[in-house]
Design a protein around this motif. Structure first.
Motif, PDB file in Angstrom:
ATOM      1  N   ILE B  46      87.428  26.550  75.704  1.00 55.78           N
ATOM      2  CA  ILE B  46      88.199  26.378  74.534  1.00 55.78           C
ATOM      3  C   ILE B  46      87.442  27.087  73.185  1.00 55.78           C
ATOM      4  N   HIS B  47      86.849  27.911  73.643  1.00 58.10           N
ATOM      5  CA  HIS B  47      85.470  28.235  72.300  1.00 58.10           C
ATOM      6  C   HIS B  47      84.798  29.171  73.424  1.00 58.10           C
ATOM      7  N   SER B  49      81.777  32.633  72.113  1.00 60.71           N
ATOM      8  CA  SER B  49      80.995  33.054  70.876  1.00 60.71           C
ATOM      9  C   SER B  49      80.288  34.207  71.366  1.00 60.71           C
ATOM     10  N   THR B  55      83.619  34.383  66.991  1.00 58.69           N
ATOM     11  CA  THR B  55      84.642  33.382  67.700  1.00 58.69           C
ATOM     12  C   THR B  55      85.697  33.777  68.085  1.00 58.69           C
ATOM     13  N   GLU B  56      85.773  33.406  68.887  1.00 56.72           N
ATOM     14  CA  GLU B  56      86.604  33.705  70.320  1.00 56.72           C
ATOM     15  C   GLU B  56      87.159  32.413  70.161  1.00 56.72           C
ATOM     16  N   LYS B  57      89.400  32.404  70.791  1.00 56.99           N
ATOM     17  CA  LYS B  57      89.716  31.004  71.198  1.00 56.99           C
ATOM     18  C   LYS B  57      89.426  31.466  72.433  1.00 56.99           C
ATOM     19  N   SER B  61      94.463  25.468  74.009  1.00 57.48           N
ATOM     20  CA  SER B  61      94.763  25.436  72.866  1.00 57.48           C
ATOM     21  C   SER B  61      94.306  24.118  72.868  1.00 57.48           C
ATOM     22  N   SER B  62      93.187  24.925  71.147  1.00 58.13           N
ATOM     23  CA  SER B  62      92.789  23.324  70.727  1.00 58.13           C
ATOM     24  C   SER B  62      92.714  23.541  68.764  1.00 58.13           C
ATOM     25  N   GLU B  63      92.603  22.136  68.397  1.00 55.84           N
ATOM     26  CA  GLU B  63      92.985  21.966  67.235  1.00 55.84           C
ATOM     27  C   GLU B  63      91.356  22.229  66.857  1.00 55.84           C
ATOM     28  N   SER B  64      90.569  22.762  67.279  1.00 57.85           N
ATOM     29  CA  SER B  64      88.838  22.210  66.969  1.00 57.85           C
ATOM     30  C   SER B  64      88.700  23.875  66.671  1.00 57.85           C
ATOM     31  N   THR B  65      87.608  23.723  65.853  1.00 59.88           N
ATOM     32  CA  THR B  65      87.117  24.999  64.844  1.00 59.88           C
ATOM     33  C   THR B  65      86.079  24.909  65.048  1.00 59.88           C
TER      34      THR B  65
END
Lengths: 116, 110
Positions: B46-47, B49, B55-57, B61-65
């Motif tokens: 989901i993410h 770095s 940072t990269e997605k 797809s995720s609603e998190s950051t």
């Protein structure tokens, strides 16, 4: 596209018998290949890796894996299974392209059941 | 044993709450990752770095950051938790070769 396939959702083996968990991969450059094991409610633990050199690599807990470039496979093996080997096993490949070198691609996992 | 830590290990929280899942590593690795995994199922990136302020997605797809202000710290934030976020979240870091995983956070949103 880079991908990893673990064709068996589950492998059943009797204690003391040899075991094989299958993995095939697709990657554009030279593959870096890995096996991880996951016990319930835990993270993944590293078992072994192939980077270069001898096609047969040895890892933790008596596991080994054989890299076969022509068949694009990296099957995990153990000569004599233990009940404690029962867990979820993941094969992974690291992207050989420099741009995406940091991304890992995991298979869907194979549940190993070793029966007494 | 890898030196990568995740807190909390288990979290039950109500819908709409903001949550932050913590991940820290003491190995000095530049590269860190977050995966989402339903029990006994495959991992979804989901993410990730490459280093501080990078940072990269991921593929899912995720609603998190996420943020990466320090090398050792890679927290994941959900601004408004929903039941669909119920899952296990695994943090990992890597050196030149393999990844090292934390123990995971099992999140349940009621």
């Amino acid at each position: 596209a880079q991908s990893v396939a673990q064709p068996e959702d589950q492998v059943n083996v009797a204690e003391g018998n040899p075991l094989t968990v299958k993995c095939t991969y697709s990657v554009s450059g030279n593959p870096y290949l890995f096996w991880y094991v996951q016990y319930p409610n835990r993270g993944l633990q590293f078992l072994l890796k192939y980077i270069t050199g001898d096609n047969l690599v040895k890892g933790s807990y008596g596991f080994e894996a054989e890299f076969n470039k022509s068949q694009t496979s990296f099957h995990l093996k153990k000569p004599s299974a233990l009940v404690s080997d029962s867990a979820l096993y993941f094969c992974a490949v690291r992207d050989g392209e420099v741009v995406n070198f940091n991304k890992f691609y995991f298979g869907s996992g194979t549940k190993l059941n070793v029966k007494p | 044993e890898a030196d990568i830590y995740q807190t909390p290990r288990y979290l039950v929280i109500g819908t709409g709450k903001k949550i932050t899942l913590e991940c820290s590593q003491t190995m000095g690795h530049d590269k860190m990752y977050w995966y989402q995994q339903d029990p006994g199922m495959e991992l979804h990136l989901i993410h990730y770095s490459y280093g501080v302020n990078s940072t990269e997605k991921g593929d899912l797809s995720s609603e998190s950051t996420v943020s990466r202000i320090r090398t050792e710290h890679f927290p994941l934030t959900l601004e408004s938790a929903r039941p669909s976020h119920t899952s296990q979240y695994l943090c990992a870091s890597s050196d030149f070769y393999e990844q090292y995983f934390g123990p995971g956070t099992r999140l349940t949103v009621t």
